[in-house]
Design an enzyme around this catalytic site. Sequence first.
Site, PDB file in Angstrom:
ATOM      1  N   GLY A   1       0.774  -1.238   0.000  1.00  0.00           N
ATOM      2  CA  GLY A   1       0.000   0.000   0.000  1.00  0.00           C
ATOM      3  C   GLY A   1       0.798   1.277   0.000  1.00  0.00           C
TER       4      GLY A   1
ATOM      5  N   PRO B   1       4.679  -4.903  -1.245  1.00  0.00           N
ATOM      6  CA  PRO B   1       4.428  -3.743  -2.102  1.00  0.00           C
ATOM      7  C   PRO B   1       4.133  -4.146  -3.542  1.00  0.00           C
ATOM      8  CG  PRO B   1       6.771  -4.112  -1.869  1.00  0.00           C
ATOM      9  CD  PRO B   1       6.106  -5.149  -1.005  1.00  0.00           C
ATOM     10  N   GLY B   2       3.129  -3.540  -4.133  1.00  0.00           N
ATOM     11  CA  GLY B   2       2.853  -3.773  -5.552  1.00  0.00           C
ATOM     12  C   GLY B   2       3.043  -2.469  -6.310  1.00  0.00           C
ATOM     13  N   ARG B   3       2.099  -1.560  -6.075  1.00  0.00           N
ATOM     14  CA  ARG B   3       2.091  -0.254  -6.743  1.00  0.00           C
ATOM     15  C   ARG B   3       3.439   0.469  -6.661  1.00  0.00           C
ATOM     16  NH1 ARG B   3      -2.350   2.514  -7.793  1.00  0.00           N
ATOM     17  NH2 ARG B   3      -3.677   1.342  -6.369  1.00  0.00           N
TER      18      ARG B   3
ATOM     19  N   CYS C   1     -16.475   1.855 -27.509  1.00  0.00           N
ATOM     20  CA  CYS C   1     -17.854   2.220 -27.778  1.00  0.00           C
ATOM     21  C   CYS C   1     -18.614   2.153 -26.459  1.00  0.00           C
ATOM     22  CB  CYS C   1     -18.448   1.257 -28.809  1.00  0.00           C
ATOM     23  SG  CYS C   1     -20.023   1.815 -29.406  1.00  0.00           S
TER      24      CYS C   1
ATOM     25  N   TYR D   1      -1.622  -2.254 -11.912  1.00  0.00           N
ATOM     26  CA  TYR D   1      -3.064  -2.477 -12.099  1.00  0.00           C
ATOM     27  C   TYR D   1      -3.531  -1.975 -13.463  1.00  0.00           C
ATOM     28  CZ  TYR D   1      -2.366  -3.210  -7.154  1.00  0.00           C
ATOM     29  OH  TYR D   1      -1.874  -3.671  -5.956  1.00  0.00           O
TER      30      TYR D   1
HETATM   31  C1  PLP Z   1      -3.165  -5.531  -3.241  1.00  0.00           C
HETATM   32  C2  PLP Z   1      -2.432  -6.040  -2.074  1.00  0.00           C
HETATM   33  C3  PLP Z   1      -1.110  -5.665  -1.874  1.00  0.00           C
HETATM   34  C4  PLP Z   1      -0.386  -4.677  -2.746  1.00  0.00           C
HETATM   35  O1  PLP Z   1      -0.903  -3.395  -2.585  1.00  0.00           O
HETATM   36  P1  PLP Z   1      -0.146  -2.152  -3.272  1.00  0.00           P
HETATM   37  O2  PLP Z   1      -1.011  -0.991  -2.952  1.00  0.00           O
HETATM   38  O3  PLP Z   1      -0.100  -2.429  -4.726  1.00  0.00           O
HETATM   39  O4  PLP Z   1       1.200  -2.047  -2.652  1.00  0.00           O
HETATM   40  C5  PLP Z   1      -0.446  -6.236  -0.815  1.00  0.00           C
HETATM   41  N1  PLP Z   1      -1.054  -7.115   0.018  1.00  0.00           N
HETATM   42  C6  PLP Z   1      -2.325  -7.480  -0.142  1.00  0.00           C
HETATM   43  C7  PLP Z   1      -2.925  -8.442   0.786  1.00  0.00           C
HETATM   44  C8  PLP Z   1      -3.080  -6.950  -1.188  1.00  0.00           C
HETATM   45  O5  PLP Z   1      -4.341  -7.289  -1.321  1.00  0.00           O
END
Ligand code: PLP
Length: 465
Positions: free
Chosen positions: A248, A305-307, A383, A422
């Site tokens: 997050g 971390p993803g984002r 569309c 995403y």
């Molecule tokens: C989506 C998610 C993440 C990654 O969140 P980011 O905002 O992309 O860092 C990490 N842990 C869990 C459990 C998630 O659902």
Amino acid sequence: MTWIIKDFLEIENNQLTIDGVSAVEIAEKYSTPTFVFSEKRIKHNIARLQAVKDVIDCKLKVCYAAKANSNMAILRTVKEAGSDLEVNSGGELFKAIEIGFRPEQIIFNGTSKTEQELEEAIVWGIYAIQCDSVYELELIEKVSRHVGKRANVSLRIVPEIETATHPGLKTAMNSSKFGMTFDDALKAFTRWAADDEHVNICGLHLHVGSQTPNEEPYTTALMFLVEKLREVANETGHQLSHLNLGGGFPVNYLRDKSLANAMNEENAELFASDFTPASALNAAWKAIAEDENSDLKNITLLLEPGRSVIADAGICLTTVRNAKSRESKVEGQVNKTDNWLLTDAGFNILLSMETYKWYYHLISAQRADEAHETPYKVAGPLCDGGDVYFDIEGHGRLPDYRLLPENVEPNEILALLNCGAYSIAQMFQYNARQLPAVVLIKENGEVELVRRRDSYQDLLINDIW
Ligand SMILES: *Cc1c(COP(=O)(O)O)cnc(C)c1O
């Protein structure tokens, strides 16, 4: 041009360059829409997360959240950068193993795992299955008994920590669909003792949400986990080996603030969030350090971390395919014309732009150095009336107009910034649109095609008729 990031996003001969490569040349070679990723930036972002090591006094395990972008070349890059992996499905687990993550590098999240998925996770012997409910623990025990192998499990808790992000991205409240209460977790620790033959509950997990706009929730969350770690030890004798603080960490989507005043204040703040994971963890660790924290030395702290790994490392190149001028229908603005630009990048490749009204800063890739002061109504190719770059419902979550150079005409190449997370992970073939090409600029400057654009034949691949 405050969106410039030295040695990454720059301007040369009026063109946007990504790691020194001309965005216009990439668009000419691969057509558009095309996503461009920077290997260098991904590695930079992982290093920024690994810097958390310097501010905490326990072990750290960074597990990139595959759901943000699980293109195989991206997973390979993340692995080479020294990150472990968080997966959310059997499919992501399959991709993880396929690209070469070792089982002890993998954790498995999710609310609705099947027995088949649990079996795969247990047979591989991954670091931890993050268990969502007591029912799922029973299922894990059943599968573990069946395959004759002990399962490593951590329990996902809903800690009731509020954050100021988008409602769809809040995940730590009882009202969200994720996890179990701590009371349920305590019951589980009692039912499955530390020496249980099938289930090894070795961690606690939470995730406060995505694009968390300030640092405080991390302090609250870490204090919560540490308190619960002790409570579990005192009441049930379980000595946990890891705490998982989730992901997050925010990305600053508003480095260029020229449109910050054109969206509502709440969103402007959310998109401009900017703090480093190390800074958040430094504050969080200090808050618990006042307590006796020596018993945390042997704990491993996990981050997911993803984002913050992949968002700013990806740029979406798009071409203006159509343009028109029409009388503005905005009340009180008579005789005003809107200049409309219709691009080839729609919400089928940037779903959040529609579902969460997510802001991606738009620039001209071929006239990057010119003043971006002319307002345009911008929309995608689908569309579908919702396929627009503004907030069609008028809630001001996105600006009504985008600012670009004067006289933008069809065939001009534009770039949407911070599009790596995403986006291609959620793309779909609505309107039978061919899914885009994806390229990765390697550290040595080579441009590698890492996903070819769909062909027409690809659109038929799973249909039976
Ligand atoms: C989506 C998610 C993440 C990654 O969140 P980011 O905002 O992309 O860092 C990490 N842990 C869990 C459990 C998630 O659902």
